[in-house]
Motif scaffolding. Structure first.
Motif, mmCIF file in Angstrom:
data_model
loop_
_atom_site.group_PDB
_atom_site.id
_atom_site.type_symbol
_atom_site.label_atom_id
_atom_site.label_comp_id
_atom_site.label_asym_id
_atom_site.label_seq_id
_atom_site.Cartn_x
_atom_site.Cartn_y
_atom_site.Cartn_z
ATOM 1 N N UNK A 35 0.799 -1.225 0.000
ATOM 2 C CA UNK A 35 0.000 0.000 0.000
ATOM 3 C C UNK A 35 0.829 1.271 0.000
ATOM 4 N N UNK A 36 2.064 1.185 0.440
ATOM 5 C CA UNK A 36 2.874 2.382 0.573
ATOM 6 C C UNK A 36 2.486 3.239 1.774
ATOM 7 N N UNK A 37 1.582 2.725 2.605
ATOM 8 C CA UNK A 37 1.159 3.483 3.779
ATOM 9 C C UNK A 37 1.628 2.785 5.041
ATOM 10 N N UNK A 38 1.604 3.548 6.150
ATOM 11 C CA UNK A 38 1.918 2.898 7.420
ATOM 12 C C UNK A 38 0.818 1.887 7.720
ATOM 13 N N UNK A 39 1.242 0.665 8.006
ATOM 14 C CA UNK A 39 0.289 -0.427 8.187
ATOM 15 C C UNK A 39 -0.520 -0.248 9.477
ATOM 16 N N UNK A 40 0.199 -0.192 10.596
ATOM 17 C CA UNK A 40 -0.452 -0.194 11.903
ATOM 18 C C UNK A 40 0.185 0.857 12.788
ATOM 19 N N UNK A 41 -0.661 1.543 13.556
ATOM 20 C CA UNK A 41 -0.142 2.590 14.422
ATOM 21 C C UNK A 41 0.360 2.028 15.765
ATOM 22 N N UNK A 42 -0.431 1.174 16.368
ATOM 23 C CA UNK A 42 -0.043 0.624 17.680
ATOM 24 C C UNK A 42 -0.096 -0.900 17.677
ATOM 25 N N UNK A 43 1.020 -1.484 18.065
ATOM 26 C CA UNK A 43 1.076 -2.942 18.185
ATOM 27 C C UNK A 43 0.917 -3.317 19.646
ATOM 28 N N UNK A 44 0.080 -4.299 19.898
ATOM 29 C CA UNK A 44 -0.122 -4.771 21.264
ATOM 30 C C UNK A 44 0.098 -6.285 21.280
ATOM 31 N N UNK A 45 1.063 -6.692 22.098
ATOM 32 C CA UNK A 45 1.351 -8.132 22.184
ATOM 33 C C UNK A 45 1.202 -8.613 23.619
ATOM 34 N N UNK A 46 0.407 -9.632 23.786
ATOM 35 C CA UNK A 46 0.230 -10.156 25.143
ATOM 36 C C UNK A 46 1.326 -11.154 25.492
ATOM 37 N N UNK A 47 1.654 -11.218 26.789
ATOM 38 C CA UNK A 47 2.667 -12.151 27.272
ATOM 39 C C UNK A 47 2.116 -13.558 27.369
ATOM 40 N N UNK A 48 2.995 -14.467 27.730
ATOM 41 C CA UNK A 48 2.615 -15.881 27.745
ATOM 42 C C UNK A 48 2.094 -16.343 29.090
ATOM 43 N N UNK A 49 1.394 -17.438 29.027
ATOM 44 C CA UNK A 49 1.096 -18.201 30.234
ATOM 45 C C UNK A 49 2.302 -19.124 30.429
ATOM 46 N N UNK A 50 2.775 -19.236 31.648
ATOM 47 C CA UNK A 50 3.898 -20.138 31.886
ATOM 48 C C UNK A 50 3.490 -21.258 32.839
ATOM 49 N N UNK A 51 4.204 -22.345 32.721
ATOM 50 C CA UNK A 51 4.049 -23.467 33.647
ATOM 51 C C UNK A 51 5.461 -23.780 34.116
#
Length: 477
Positions: free
Chosen positions: A238-254
């Motif tokens: 597209x030639x445009x900025x794709x996404x303004x804010x990225x949000x990534x959740x952390x993992x569940x651990x065992x």
RNA sequence: GGCGACGUACCCAAGUGGCUAAGGGGGAGGUCUGCAAAACCUUUAUGCAUCGGUUCGAAUCCGAUCGUCGCCUCCA
């Protein structure tokens, strides 16, 4: 995109476009999937609560290697596999209080859009076909690695990727894969094949949210390569900025290790819900900030259960108070509670405004619960006290509603617990026992009353005596 | 090897420059209660992995060290 917290300013004031990577439908979901779904459900609910018009898109990947493998293994079609596990997913998520997205596109319904995107990428010189496959040429896209903080040279030198001589660089990734014998396929300019994994998100997000939108989310493990590749494809396209804010959740651990399919240390949502109320699981997921890892254990789930119980216990006290007959004003010592009531919403908003800090928000909720209990301990009465208590409980219900917890009646909560704790006692039997004991209490036959109380305690039912009645609850902890 | 995150009390967990370091669970003591339970009160970190540095001032910023975990391969 900067890798740190930023002020949220949507592209269009008042509107939010949010795309979240859903699941690949090839097996039942485990708690890790639940976390991602719950986190973004909360984000959506909070943004809506604050007045944003949110369009939430969550895709389902319904064609990929694992689905094909599963289909072959079970001797059914890939559509059947994907359909089955998509339904399971919706079922689990509904139990956990996760609302449906506004748009829930399947990859296979968007082959046309993907082909169009791939052709454009080839025409623009960002992609090249080889033997029926099409690859994205990473070196043509300046800024590759900007999301994950990686640089192309490091990636190449440390490459553990299979060496494939047909690719110009080991980092190049498939946009389109030629189908092998017996695999599902779609016609394309490069022959029969199927889409690569990343391209569906580019095609579907731009279709439903435009080339540039506000929030893109998913698990932290999707940051690289999936989201990095999405950026490359989408921005090249597209030639445009794709996404303004990225949000990534952390993992569940065992035991401190990531819960994952490949490590085999996972618990499915269904397994967990056999032992705990869905509300407990949802609450548990909110007790840590969404970016932090969160350790899964019975200890933690039990604590979540106790916390929720504390809420419902307070709700019971509130209804006792409100149902009590009218009486004169007295014992109004409400200063602290009133002070908290007037600042409570701000505290809650501030917590949630700060990168959706649900753990902090829950802290304020319990602060209010304590103050409310304290106020009730003073045995207040009269209209003013009544109004204050109503205000407090309305506030609790309001913020509970935003988080989509605390939405049962206490009775529903205890009945639900009875089921999950496998306590087989009908309401009638229970009432009868309590009546019997009440009789004994009135006759001051304490021995008998204690016998009945102990008997019920053995079964997991605890009794709480009030002035002239007795309430039952489920024993926890 | 490259990149990144994290390390706060007995446990979980907020807090990322400045009043007495939220909240929950657990422990101890108390109020209330026939006794309990619940609720409430008091108490449980002069200290935030360690060592330095910046600053009037740091858990919070910077550097080093130790430890744990993640991504670099499918993964929420």
């Amino acid at each position: 995109m900067s890798g740190r917290k930023e002020d949220f300013v949507p592209n269009t004031p008042g509107k939010v476009g949010m795309y979240v990577c859903g699941i690949t439908a090839y097996d039942v979901c485990h708690l890790g999937h639940a976390r991602s779904a719950v986190v973004f459900d909360i984000i959506k609910r909070y943004l809506r609560y604050r007045g944003f018009d949110v369009t939430h898109v969550r895709n389902i990947t319904d064609i990929d290697d694992k689905i094909i493998a599963k289909a072959a293994q079970e001797n059914i079609s890939t559509d059947e596999v994907a359909g089955k596990y998509t339904e399971e997913y919706y079922h689990d998520m509904e139990l956990l209080g996760v609302g449906r997205a506004d748009i829930e596109p399947n990859a296979t319904d968007h082959i046309k859009e993907m082909l169009e995107a791939i052709e454009t990428l080839i025409n623009k010189g960002f992609a090249y076909p080889v033997d029926g496959d099409v690859y994205f040429e990473v070196s043509k896209f300046e800024g590759y690695g900007k999301l994950s903080g990686k640089n192309v040279d490091d990636l190449i030198s440390g490459a553990r990727v299979d060496v494939d001589d047909r690719k110009k660089s080991p980092l190049d990734f498939a946009l389109w894969k030629a189908s092998k014998e017996g695999e599902p396929w779609w016609e394309s300019p490069w022959g029969k094949g199927r889409p690569g994994w990343h391209i569906e998100c580019t095609a579907m997000s731009s279709k439903y949210l435009g080339n540039s939108f506000d929030i893109h989310g998913g698990g932290a493990d999707l940051t690289f390569p999936h989201h990095e590749n999405e950026i490359a494809q989408s921005e090249a396209y597209s030639g445009e900025q794709f996404v303004k804010y990225w949000i990534h959740n952390g993992f569940i651990t065992v035991d401190k290790e990531k819960m994952s399919k490949s490590l085999g240390n996972f618990f499915t949502i269904k397994e967990i819900l056999n032992k705990y109320e869905p509300e407990v699981v949802r609450y548990f997921l909110l007790t840590a900030h969404y970016r932090s890892p969160i350790e899964f254990s019975d200890v933690q789930l039990n604590e979540a259960e106790l916390s929720i119980d504390r809420y419902y216990t307070t709700v019971l006290r509130v209804s006792d108070f409100l149902e009590a007959p009218e009486s004169k004003e007295k014992n109004i010592n409400a200063e602290e509670l009133e002070e908290l009531l007037s600042s409570f919403k701000d505290k809650f908003h501030n917590a949630m405004n700060d990168d959706f800090n649900t753990a902090s928000a829950l802290g304020f909720i319990f602060e209010l619960i304590r103050e409310l209990n304290r106020f009730l301990d003073g045995k207040p009465s009269g209209q003013k006290a009544h109004d204050i208590v109503v205000r407090a409980s309305d506030l609790l219900a309001e913020v509970g509603g935003v988080l989509n917890i605390f939405n049962k009646t206490p009775k529903e909560w205890y009945s639900a617990l009875m089921k999950t704790k496998n306590i087989s006692f009908s309401d009638e039997d229970l009432e009868q026992k309590i009546q019997e004991r009440q009789q004994a209490r009135e006759e001051k036959d304490w021995a008998k009353a204690d016998v009945i109380r102990n008997e019920l305690a053995e079964l997991g039912v605890v009794l709480e005596d009030k002035k002239d009645s007795t309430r039952w609850k489920i024993k926890l902890g």
